[in-house]
Design a protein around this motif. Sequence first.
Motif, PDB file in Angstrom:
ATOM      1  N   ARG A  74      -3.419  -4.289  -8.712  1.00  0.00           N
ATOM      2  CA  ARG A  74      -3.627  -3.921  -7.306  1.00  0.00           C
ATOM      3  C   ARG A  74      -5.099  -3.680  -6.991  1.00  0.00           C
ATOM      4  O   ARG A  74      -5.570  -3.989  -5.899  1.00  0.00           O
ATOM      5  N   GLU A  75      -5.827  -3.126  -7.958  1.00  0.00           N
ATOM      6  CA  GLU A  75      -7.237  -2.820  -7.708  1.00  0.00           C
ATOM      7  C   GLU A  75      -8.066  -4.078  -7.478  1.00  0.00           C
ATOM      8  O   GLU A  75      -9.141  -4.037  -6.885  1.00  0.00           O
ATOM      9  N   LYS A  76      -7.559  -5.238  -7.915  1.00  0.00           N
ATOM     10  CA  LYS A  76      -8.250  -6.500  -7.685  1.00  0.00           C
ATOM     11  C   LYS A  76      -7.693  -7.234  -6.473  1.00  0.00           C
ATOM     12  O   LYS A  76      -8.450  -7.830  -5.693  1.00  0.00           O
ATOM     13  N   GLU A  77      -6.383  -7.205  -6.289  1.00  0.00           N
ATOM     14  CA  GLU A  77      -5.746  -7.987  -5.236  1.00  0.00           C
ATOM     15  C   GLU A  77      -5.820  -7.332  -3.863  1.00  0.00           C
ATOM     16  O   GLU A  77      -6.076  -7.997  -2.856  1.00  0.00           O
TER      17      GLU A  77
ATOM     18  N   PHE B 261       0.797  -1.224   0.000  1.00  0.00           N
ATOM     19  CA  PHE B 261       0.000   0.000   0.000  1.00  0.00           C
ATOM     20  C   PHE B 261       0.831   1.277   0.000  1.00  0.00           C
ATOM     21  O   PHE B 261       0.300   2.349  -0.318  1.00  0.00           O
ATOM     22  N   THR B 262       2.097   1.196   0.363  1.00  0.00           N
ATOM     23  CA  THR B 262       2.893   2.430   0.467  1.00  0.00           C
ATOM     24  C   THR B 262       3.995   2.540  -0.579  1.00  0.00           C
ATOM     25  O   THR B 262       4.520   3.630  -0.787  1.00  0.00           O
ATOM     26  N   VAL B 263       4.365   1.442  -1.238  1.00  0.00           N
ATOM     27  CA  VAL B 263       5.377   1.528  -2.282  1.00  0.00           C
ATOM     28  C   VAL B 263       4.761   2.238  -3.491  1.00  0.00           C
ATOM     29  O   VAL B 263       3.561   2.094  -3.756  1.00  0.00           O
ATOM     30  N   PRO B 264       5.526   3.043  -4.214  1.00  0.00           N
ATOM     31  CA  PRO B 264       4.980   3.679  -5.425  1.00  0.00           C
ATOM     32  C   PRO B 264       4.425   2.628  -6.383  1.00  0.00           C
ATOM     33  O   PRO B 264       5.025   1.575  -6.586  1.00  0.00           O
ATOM     34  N   GLU B 265       3.267   2.895  -6.959  1.00  0.00           N
ATOM     35  CA  GLU B 265       2.591   1.889  -7.774  1.00  0.00           C
ATOM     36  C   GLU B 265       3.463   1.333  -8.898  1.00  0.00           C
ATOM     37  O   GLU B 265       3.449   0.114  -9.140  1.00  0.00           O
TER      38      GLU B 265
END
Length: 289
Positions: A181-184, A169-173
């Motif tokens: 990420r939006e699914k996992e 959640f905090t590492v740059p995308e």
Amino acid sequence: MGDVTTVAAPNGRRRPELAAFLRSRRARVTPADVGMPPGLRRRTPGLRREEVAQLSGVGVTWYTWLEQGRPINASPQVLDAVARTLRLDEPEREHLYHLADVPCEPDREAPVVEVGPEIQGIIDALDPHPAVVYNGRYDILATNPAYRDLFDIPEIRSMGVRNVLWTLFTVPEPSCPVLFREKELPVMVATLRSEYGRHAGEPAWESFIAKLSEASPYFARLWKTGDVVPPGPRVKTFRHPAVGEIRMTSVSLSINGMPECRIVTYTPNDAESGARTATLREMREKIWA
């Protein structure tokens, strides 16, 4: 300390079990273990009742009644003192609380769980398949080299935080090793909430939720949804700067003797992903050769 007021026992079997448990734990602690002289004519194995009472700072009558299984009040503070005197480990302490029909204090933080060599050996043997041991909060308790390969990027190494949720959640995308990420990530947050129910109000958990919510507005939004799901098998896609995308099936396995902890294994979902996983291992072995 020590209230001898009697109370109604909600479970008639617990008090006899409590009496037997305390006697057995007392019998295994010697005076030398607690810095006391052995004395003469000692026929009692381990400590005497009055010695346990003295070392715990409670009345002899109160402790005697407790060990006799009488339905008396027992506060968490007094039970903790008895647990320390009897040198109970955390599972034994929790067992003592259950038998005394006293809920564990909500403001106690969970003890740090250590992964023994047997579990570490199991996950190491899975290499080149990644494997990790998580607790219910997704703290990383142990990893094998293949798991570290997946997350071995400078941004994550610089964090120094052994928690996969915090990492993702905090590492740059663009640097996040998990694709989609939006699914996992919503599933991971819902899994976290399924464990949170047993720990609501505990400072370690509340602090973690608050800090991650502050660090990641995305996490905060997902947390507010209240969604709950249990751990389960999933297909996840990772990306690695050296080999590209790797599709893995994750499976969670519970561990006897480590409540709320699980081994999560990742196996390649197709031949291409298997080859790329093997390549990562070869790259690592060349570095250490």
